[in-house]
Design an enzyme around this catalytic site. Structure first.
Site, PDB file in Angstrom:
ATOM      1  N   ASP A  98     -29.337 -22.147 -26.218  1.00 33.13           N
ATOM      2  CA  ASP A  98     -29.069 -21.234 -27.314  1.00 33.13           C
ATOM      3  C   ASP A  98     -28.039 -22.135 -27.896  1.00 33.13           C
ATOM      4  OD1 ASP A  98     -28.052 -18.879 -28.536  1.00 33.13           O
ATOM      5  OD2 ASP A  98     -28.692 -17.749 -26.822  1.00 33.13           O
ATOM      6  N   ASP A 203     -27.896 -19.253 -33.022  1.00 32.15           N
ATOM      7  CA  ASP A 203     -27.329 -17.867 -33.028  1.00 32.15           C
ATOM      8  C   ASP A 203     -27.032 -17.770 -34.307  1.00 32.15           C
ATOM      9  OD1 ASP A 203     -25.978 -15.868 -31.274  1.00 32.15           O
ATOM     10  OD2 ASP A 203     -24.285 -16.442 -32.271  1.00 32.15           O
ATOM     11  N   GLU A 258     -31.979 -17.073 -35.114  1.00 30.80           N
ATOM     12  CA  GLU A 258     -31.679 -15.609 -35.021  1.00 30.80           C
ATOM     13  C   GLU A 258     -30.759 -15.400 -36.368  1.00 30.80           C
ATOM     14  OE1 GLU A 258     -28.747 -12.403 -32.732  1.00 30.80           O
ATOM     15  OE2 GLU A 258     -28.179 -14.099 -33.672  1.00 30.80           O
ATOM     16  N   HIS A 331     -30.930  -9.599 -25.233  1.00 32.29           N
ATOM     17  CA  HIS A 331     -29.397  -9.344 -24.484  1.00 32.29           C
ATOM     18  C   HIS A 331     -28.718  -8.634 -25.466  1.00 32.29           C
ATOM     19  CE1 HIS A 331     -28.841 -12.530 -27.187  1.00 32.29           C
ATOM     20  NE2 HIS A 331     -27.483 -12.472 -26.887  1.00 32.29           N
ATOM     21  N   ASP A 332     -29.446  -8.376 -26.637  1.00 32.93           N
ATOM     22  CA  ASP A 332     -28.423  -7.369 -27.617  1.00 32.93           C
ATOM     23  C   ASP A 332     -29.039  -6.199 -27.935  1.00 32.93           C
ATOM     24  OD1 ASP A 332     -26.770  -9.651 -28.163  1.00 32.93           O
ATOM     25  OD2 ASP A 332     -27.924 -10.277 -30.082  1.00 32.93           O
TER      26      ASP A 332
HETATM   27  O1  TEU Z   1     -25.943 -11.842 -32.148  1.00 33.28           O
HETATM   28  C1  TEU Z   1     -25.908 -11.440 -33.738  1.00 33.28           C
HETATM   29  C2  TEU Z   1     -25.742  -9.960 -33.938  1.00 33.28           C
HETATM   30  O2  TEU Z   1     -24.925  -9.648 -34.926  1.00 33.28           O
HETATM   31  C3  TEU Z   1     -26.278  -8.669 -33.613  1.00 33.28           C
HETATM   32  O3  TEU Z   1     -27.556  -8.923 -32.493  1.00 33.28           O
HETATM   33  C4  TEU Z   1     -25.136  -8.156 -32.601  1.00 33.28           C
HETATM   34  O4  TEU Z   1     -25.427  -8.293 -31.221  1.00 33.28           O
HETATM   35  C5  TEU Z   1     -25.278  -6.651 -32.817  1.00 33.28           C
HETATM   36  O5  TEU Z   1     -24.950  -6.617 -34.372  1.00 33.28           O
HETATM   37  C6  TEU Z   1     -24.073  -5.894 -32.303  1.00 33.28           C
HETATM   38  O6  TEU Z   1     -24.164  -4.597 -32.437  1.00 33.28           O
HETATM   39  C7  TEU Z   1     -25.642 -13.034 -31.787  1.00 33.28           C
HETATM   40  C8  TEU Z   1     -25.750 -13.011 -30.176  1.00 33.28           C
HETATM   41  O7  TEU Z   1     -27.203 -12.616 -30.073  1.00 33.28           O
HETATM   42  C9  TEU Z   1     -24.896 -11.939 -29.834  1.00 33.28           C
HETATM   43  O8  TEU Z   1     -24.935 -11.879 -28.303  1.00 33.28           O
HETATM   44  C10 TEU Z   1     -23.520 -12.262 -30.101  1.00 33.28           C
HETATM   45  O9  TEU Z   1     -22.597 -11.584 -29.636  1.00 33.28           O
HETATM   46  C11 TEU Z   1     -23.375 -12.550 -31.549  1.00 33.28           C
HETATM   47  O10 TEU Z   1     -24.470 -13.404 -32.003  1.00 33.28           O
HETATM   48  C12 TEU Z   1     -22.036 -13.475 -31.831  1.00 33.28           C
HETATM   49  O11 TEU Z   1     -22.348 -15.088 -31.157  1.00 33.28           O
END
Ligand code: TEU
Length: 561
Positions: A98, A203, A258, A331-332
């Site tokens: 990642d 990310d 992502e 994980h989100d």
């Molecule tokens: O996630 C980006 C992101 O904006 C969303 O998936 C976020 O989790 C959601 O809008 C919140 O409700 C990435 C990562 O996957 C996430 O875990 C991190 O927190 C984020 O970037 C920041 O690095």
């Protein structure tokens, strides 16, 4: 030379905090992962994507990196990582890292140097601007909002300057305009590639390029203030091409970006093969089909038509000159069996397997989030204090500050919390679900672990894991499943999703019942004479073209082989 190994790959995501704790200190670790590699390998997947393992103060649980070339102590050492890489490769598993390079932790030495000394060369590694004086009051440089609530700017103590953070205030955005920053990032990518890793998940990559000069956003009804100035920015393609030329293309890599609400046009350009940018991006639009305006905490009744659009459109638009990904969990997000208005208590097996079939028979590389392969469910959180994700707390506090009763705010958070997927894995019914040997865990275990766990699933007659094994083996070997073009059928049907995949002379017909009622469905005449490639029920009721689909039944027919 690029072999495009990702085309018949299936990728398994591990969130290291919660996979397996080998030394019983409450945190998952690398040794724990190694101990479970055979389990992952038996599933049949091709590669593992590791959520961040790097040194981090964990304000955002690994997504705030303070050293990109060090493994965080709680997970192990660099020697442990090297062994993990070797053990994966020995089993034929590729390794995806990642890369969180839109921002660094505020504890990264670059950031510390940047704020402690205004003349430091590291100052320009970040986006630092003087605040604005309005009626004598010091205000942030612009009205941009952080993705995680509040202003996207944080004042640097004892100064009138602010730094930009599009996520937590402990995650400072990097200034990609600065060639020295890009050089650092390229060096980091090459460091890991030279070690032997096989690719990256980037990310929030489409926030790397911002529009300058920084200005207020006066647009109405945008999903996030300022987004038009920092999403799909003007130099995005240039930056990605540079990473490709100077790092990624030197190895046989796979990349997945992502993205944060990309425009359709940009989404396609990022993965267009001739552009030499990314191999794929995640398409998440279908995961917004049970929440309001892509805000995961606000439920709405599941909209199957929106799900179909989100899942199928990127398969079609990326077919000729790009590649796609297929995702149900990460994980989100909450667990998929608890979403989409599914009756989880009664139909967990049927729904888990139906979702797997209709998602993973599409065009693109399937991703499986740890535990999804056994239908693990959301956690039965009792109160907000059991949740560790800062976002759950930010949004909860915000709701309460508007006068919403606490119990109601908690119900909203519980609906969409990222925490559900982040609790320790329920491996069996022993203490702490077999995650460790009883030490307090960093995040509460799911109290449902005695009933729902991996061991129980493996021992069950109706094992979701074994169904996934079968599906994965089809995904890896069936040419039509890998390369076929997708065509949707009967879009307006509010119970059944149906599509075909066609490759040369062979065709697949994929259909799934999204409801807890039995429905009948007329399959195309060409499909009725096909063989059944996979079915999540033991029996099949087909009379002529009339197919009876039981609750959450999914069937794939194959012809022309
Ligand atoms: O996630 C980006 C992101 O904006 C969303 O998936 C976020 O989790 C959601 O809008 C919140 O409700 C990435 C990562 O996957 C996430 O875990 C991190 O927190 C984020 O970037 C920041 O690095």
């Amino acid at each position: 030379m690029k072999t495009e190994w990702f085309k018949n790959a299936v990728i398994y995501q591990i969130y290291p905090f919660s996979f397996k704790d080998s030394d019983n200190d409450g945190w998952g670790d690398i040794e724990g992962i190694i101990s479970k590699l055979d389990y992952i390998c038996d599933l049949g997947v091709t590669a593992i994507w590791f959520s961040p393992l790097y040194k981090s103060p964990d304000y955002d649980y690994g997504y705030d990196v303070s050293d990109y070339q060090a493994i965080d102590e709680k997970f192990g050492t660099m020697q442990d990582f090297d062994r993990l890489l070797e053990e994966c490769h020995k089993r034929g598993l590729k390794v995806i890292m990642d890369m969180v390079i839109n921002h660094t932790s505020i504890e990264h030495p670059w950031f510390k140097a940047a704020i402690s000394d205004p003349s430091s060369p590291y100052r320009d590694y970040y986006i630092i601007r003087p605040g604005k004086r309005e009626n004598g009051k010091l205000m942030p440089p612009s009205n941009w909002a952080s993705t995680f609530t509040g202003s996207a700017w944080e004042q640097i103590p004892d100064t009138e300057d602010y730094y930009l953070h599009l996520f937590c205030k402990e995650q400072a955005d990097l200034n990609w305009e600065n060639p020295a920053v890009r050089k650092e990032i390229i060096d980091i990518l090459n460091f890991w590639l030279e070690k032997g890793v096989d690719g990256f998940r980037f990310d929030v990559f489409n926030m790397f390029s911002k529009t300058y000069p920084i200005q207020d956003d006066y647009q109405k009804n945008t999903y996030q203030k300022g987004a038009q100035y920092y999403v799909d920015g003007p130099r995005m393609h240039e930056f990605l091409k540079e990473l490709n030329e100077k790092a990624l293309s030197r190895f046989d890599t796979f990349t997945v970006g992502e993205s944060f609400h990309p425009s359709d046009e940009a989404a396609h350009a990022y993965v267009k093969k001739d552009n030499h940018e990314l191999d794929s991006i995640f398409s998440f639009a279908h995961l917004d089909s049970d929440n309001i305006a892509a805000k995961k905490f606000f439920p709405k009744p599941f909209d199957l038509l929106q799900f179909k659009d989100g899942l199928l459109k990127p398969q079609i638009s990326n077919y000729y000159d790009g590649w796609n990904t297929l995702v149900l969990e990460n994980h989100d997000n909450p667990r998929c069996v608890n979403r989409f208005s599914i009756n989880t208590k009664k139909y967990r097996y049927e729904a888990a397997t139906m979702l797997a079939v209709i998602t993973f028979m599409g065009f693109g590389t399937p991703f499986i989030y740890m535990g999804q392969e056994a239908g693990l469910t959301n956690c039965d959180f009792k109160n907000i204090d059991e949740m560790k994700d800062p976002v759950s707390h930010f949004v909860y506090d915000l709701m309460c500050s508007y006068g919403m009763p606490k119990s109601l705010a908690f119900r909203f958070i519980r609906y969409g919390a990222r925490d559900h997927a982040r609790v320790p894995m329920s491996w069996d019914d022993s203490v702490n679900g077999g995650f460790n040997e009883g030490h307090d865990t960093w995040q509460c275990v799911n109290p449902l672990y005695k009933d729902i766990n991996i061991k129980k699933d493996l021992e069950s007659e109706k094992s979701i894991y074994r169904f996934y094994q079968k599906l994965i083996s089809i995904r890896k070997t069936n040419e039509t499943a890998i390369l076929g073009i997708t065509k949707e059928y009967d879009h307006a049907n509010r119970h059944v999703i149906a599509y075909s995949r066609t490759y040369h002379m062979s065709r697949l017909f994929v259909c799934g019942n999204f409801s807890s009622k039995t429905v009948t469905y007329a399959i195309p005449s060409w499909a009725k004479d096909g063989t059944v490639l996979i079915n999540n029920y033991d029996d099949l009721e087909l009379h002529g073209q009339k197919l009876t689909l039981k609750p959450y039944q999914a069937v794939v027919f194959e012809t022309g082989n």
